[in-house]
Design a protein around this motif. Sequence first.
Motif, PDB file in Angstrom:
ATOM      1  N   UNK A 212       0.847  -1.197   0.000  1.00 36.21           N
ATOM      2  CA  UNK A 212       0.000   0.000   0.000  1.00 36.21           C
ATOM      3  C   UNK A 212       0.879   1.243   0.000  1.00 36.21           C
ATOM      4  N   UNK A 213       0.699   2.080  -1.006  1.00 33.32           N
ATOM      5  CA  UNK A 213       1.465   3.319  -1.122  1.00 33.32           C
ATOM      6  C   UNK A 213       0.615   4.558  -0.813  1.00 33.32           C
ATOM      7  N   UNK A 214      -0.698   4.371  -0.755  1.00 32.30           N
ATOM      8  CA  UNK A 214      -1.597   5.488  -0.490  1.00 32.30           C
ATOM      9  C   UNK A 214      -2.905   4.935   0.065  1.00 32.30           C
ATOM     10  N   UNK A 215      -3.523   5.665   0.987  1.00 33.82           N
ATOM     11  CA  UNK A 215      -4.823   5.266   1.532  1.00 33.82           C
ATOM     12  C   UNK A 215      -5.825   6.379   1.253  1.00 33.82           C
ATOM     13  N   UNK A 216      -6.930   6.015   0.615  1.00 28.92           N
ATOM     14  CA  UNK A 216      -7.980   6.971   0.269  1.00 28.92           C
ATOM     15  C   UNK A 216      -9.254   6.601   1.035  1.00 28.92           C
ATOM     16  N   UNK A 217      -9.537   7.280   2.150  1.00 30.77           N
ATOM     17  CA  UNK A 217     -10.732   6.986   2.934  1.00 30.77           C
ATOM     18  C   UNK A 217     -11.958   7.730   2.413  1.00 30.77           C
ATOM     19  N   UNK A 218     -13.110   7.410   2.968  1.00 31.02           N
ATOM     20  CA  UNK A 218     -14.341   8.099   2.592  1.00 31.02           C
ATOM     21  C   UNK A 218     -14.558   9.386   3.391  1.00 31.02           C
ATOM     22  N   UNK A 219     -13.830   9.549   4.481  1.00 33.72           N
ATOM     23  CA  UNK A 219     -13.828  10.808   5.231  1.00 33.72           C
ATOM     24  C   UNK A 219     -12.384  11.175   5.540  1.00 33.72           C
ATOM     25  N   UNK A 220     -12.082  12.458   5.433  1.00 33.42           N
ATOM     26  CA  UNK A 220     -10.763  12.899   5.845  1.00 33.42           C
ATOM     27  C   UNK A 220      -9.749  12.911   4.714  1.00 33.42           C
ATOM     28  N   UNK A 221      -8.514  13.320   5.025  1.00 32.90           N
ATOM     29  CA  UNK A 221      -7.491  13.499   3.991  1.00 32.90           C
ATOM     30  C   UNK A 221      -6.978  12.186   3.431  1.00 32.90           C
ATOM     31  N   UNK A 222      -6.461  12.253   2.208  1.00 27.41           N
ATOM     32  CA  UNK A 222      -5.749  11.128   1.614  1.00 27.41           C
ATOM     33  C   UNK A 222      -4.400  11.005   2.322  1.00 27.41           C
ATOM     34  N   UNK A 223      -4.054   9.797   2.690  1.00 31.94           N
ATOM     35  CA  UNK A 223      -2.816   9.547   3.420  1.00 31.94           C
ATOM     36  C   UNK A 223      -1.760   9.037   2.441  1.00 31.94           C
ATOM     37  N   UNK A 224      -0.664   9.790   2.334  1.00 35.27           N
ATOM     38  CA  UNK A 224       0.351   9.482   1.316  1.00 35.27           C
ATOM     39  C   UNK A 224       1.712   9.168   1.904  1.00 35.27           C
ATOM     40  N   UNK A 225       1.983   9.639   3.102  1.00 37.53           N
ATOM     41  CA  UNK A 225       3.301   9.478   3.701  1.00 37.53           C
ATOM     42  C   UNK A 225       3.172   8.847   5.082  1.00 37.53           C
ATOM     43  N   UNK A 226       4.249   8.212   5.516  1.00 32.14           N
ATOM     44  CA  UNK A 226       4.283   7.604   6.856  1.00 32.14           C
ATOM     45  C   UNK A 226       3.071   6.715   7.106  1.00 32.14           C
ATOM     46  N   UNK A 227       2.723   5.898   6.124  1.00 31.83           N
ATOM     47  CA  UNK A 227       1.523   5.065   6.266  1.00 31.83           C
ATOM     48  C   UNK A 227       1.640   4.101   7.439  1.00 31.83           C
ATOM     49  N   UNK A 228       2.869   3.684   7.743  1.00 30.40           N
ATOM     50  CA  UNK A 228       3.071   2.794   8.875  1.00 30.40           C
ATOM     51  C   UNK A 228       2.594   3.405  10.175  1.00 30.40           C
ATOM     52  N   UNK A 229       2.717   4.724  10.286  1.00 32.62           N
ATOM     53  CA  UNK A 229       2.267   5.430  11.488  1.00 32.62           C
ATOM     54  C   UNK A 229       0.758   5.296  11.656  1.00 32.62           C
ATOM     55  N   UNK A 230       0.015   5.540  10.580  1.00 37.91           N
ATOM     56  CA  UNK A 230      -1.451   5.481  10.645  1.00 37.91           C
ATOM     57  C   UNK A 230      -1.929   4.045  10.868  1.00 37.91           C
ATOM     58  N   UNK A 231      -1.286   3.107  10.199  1.00 40.40           N
ATOM     59  CA  UNK A 231      -1.668   1.695  10.367  1.00 40.40           C
ATOM     60  C   UNK A 231      -1.381   1.245  11.794  1.00 40.40           C
ATOM     61  N   UNK A 232      -0.254   1.714  12.353  1.00 36.01           N
ATOM     62  CA  UNK A 232       0.079   1.368  13.734  1.00 36.01           C
ATOM     63  C   UNK A 232      -0.957   1.933  14.713  1.00 36.01           C
ATOM     64  N   UNK A 233      -1.443   3.160  14.451  1.00 36.75           N
ATOM     65  CA  UNK A 233      -2.494   3.731  15.297  1.00 36.75           C
ATOM     66  C   UNK A 233      -3.736   2.846  15.264  1.00 36.75           C
ATOM     67  N   UNK A 234      -4.126   2.426  14.085  1.00 38.89           N
ATOM     68  CA  UNK A 234      -5.310   1.570  13.958  1.00 38.89           C
ATOM     69  C   UNK A 234      -5.102   0.226  14.656  1.00 38.89           C
ATOM     70  N   UNK A 235      -3.888  -0.290  14.582  1.00 46.51           N
ATOM     71  CA  UNK A 235      -3.595  -1.548  15.254  1.00 46.51           C
ATOM     72  C   UNK A 235      -3.712  -1.387  16.771  1.00 46.51           C
TER      73      UNK A 235
END
Length: 390
Positions: A212-235
Motif C-alpha cells: 500500500x502506497x496510499x490510503x484513500x478513505x471516505x472521510x478525511x485526507x488522503x494519506x500518502x506518507x508515513x503510512x506505517x504510522x497510521x496503520x500502527x495507530x489503527x492496530x
Amino acid sequence: MSDMTISKDIIHIGASDKDIKIFESQYVLKNGMSYNSYLIKDEKNVVLDTIDEKLTDAWLENLEKALDGEKPDYLIVSHMEPDHAYNIGLIAKKYPEMKIVGNQLTFNMLANFFKEIDFSNRKFVVMEGDVLDIGKHKLQFFTAPMVHWPEVMVTYEQTEKILFSADGFGKFGALDVDEEWNQEARRYYFGIVGKYGMQVQALLKKAANLDIQMICPLHGPILKENLGYYIDKYNTWSSYKPEEEGIYIACSSIYGNTLKVAQKLAEILKEKGAKKVVLADLTKVDWAEPIAEAFKYSHLVVASSSYNAGLFPPMKQFLDHLKERSYQNRTVGIIENGSWAPSAGKCMKGTLEEMKNINIIEPIITIKSTMSEENISQMEKMADILLGTL
C-alpha cells in the motif's frame, strides 16, 4: 490545506460540508466534515462511492468535470450508509448503462434504500479477492464486515497500489482544515468503529499482505506518507491497547464538590511524579471527546456524584459508551460522592465489572458532600497504586 491530488488517472470528486455541526445526529463537529468520492479514468471509467445528500450538486459538478464528456462504466459501492450512498439512485438513473459493483449484502441493502429502482440487470457481484480489470488499473475487492456495517468492502488498486479504505482511516473535519490527524481520527474511530476492534484487526491482517502506497478513505485526507504510522495507530486502537502511559480522570459533578476532589487527586498525582494527568469535566464537554481520551491513556479514574439513588447522568452516559465500545485492559479507580446515601460507586463498579480485563482499585473512595482529610489520605493511597501500575 489537504492535498487531495491522487494521480493522472485517479481524481478526487468529493466535497466538504463546512456548515454541518452534528454528524450522524450525535457527534459534535468542530470543523465540518469531508465526504470523499473518487473517479478512476481508464478503458472503463469507475466511480468509487457517491456522496451525502447535502453535497449532491457539488459532487455532480465534480463528477461531470472529471468525466469530461465521458460516461462511467461502473459504480463501486464500498458502504451503504447514506452519507456515501445517497446518490446511487441519482447516478444510476443518469447513466442507465452503468454497472453497480458490490457484494451480495450490498445489493440486499440497495433494495431497501432504493425500492423504486430495479438493479437486477445492473448488478456486478464481487466476492473476496475478486479483481475487476478496467485496463491499466486492476481493482481487487476485500470484505470488511462491521467496519462498521456488515456490507463494507475495501478496494485495492493494484497498479498504483492505492487502498480505498471505506470508513477506515477516516476523520472528522473538512478537507481545508489544518489540524492534527490524531485527535479527530481517534474521536472518529472510537465513536463510530470502536466496538468492532476484532473486525478491524481482521482487515489489518488482509492489508498487511498488500503493498500500500496510499490510503484513500471516505472521510478525511488522503494519506500518502508515513503510512506505517497510521496503520500502527489503527492496530493499537483496534487491539484496545493504550497509546500513552497516563491517568485520565473523568468527573461528573453537580455543584462542584466532586470536581474539587478530582482536582485534588490530579494535584496529588502530579506531586508524586505522574508525568501525564488529564482531568475532564464530563458536564462541560461533548461526550465523544472523553470516550476517545479514555481509550488513549493507560489508567482511568471515575469520580461522580450520586443521583436519584443511582449515578449522575453524565457519568452513566460515559461508562455506557465505554462499555458499548468494548473498553478493556485498564486499571481504574473509583470515587463517589453522596450527601446521605452514596450510590454512585456501586453503579460505576457494576458497569466496569461488565467490561473485559478491568483492574478496579479497592477500596472505592466515598466523599460525604465535601472532601475530608481522610479522603485526602485515601487519595494519596489511590495515587500510589495508580503510579505503581504505570
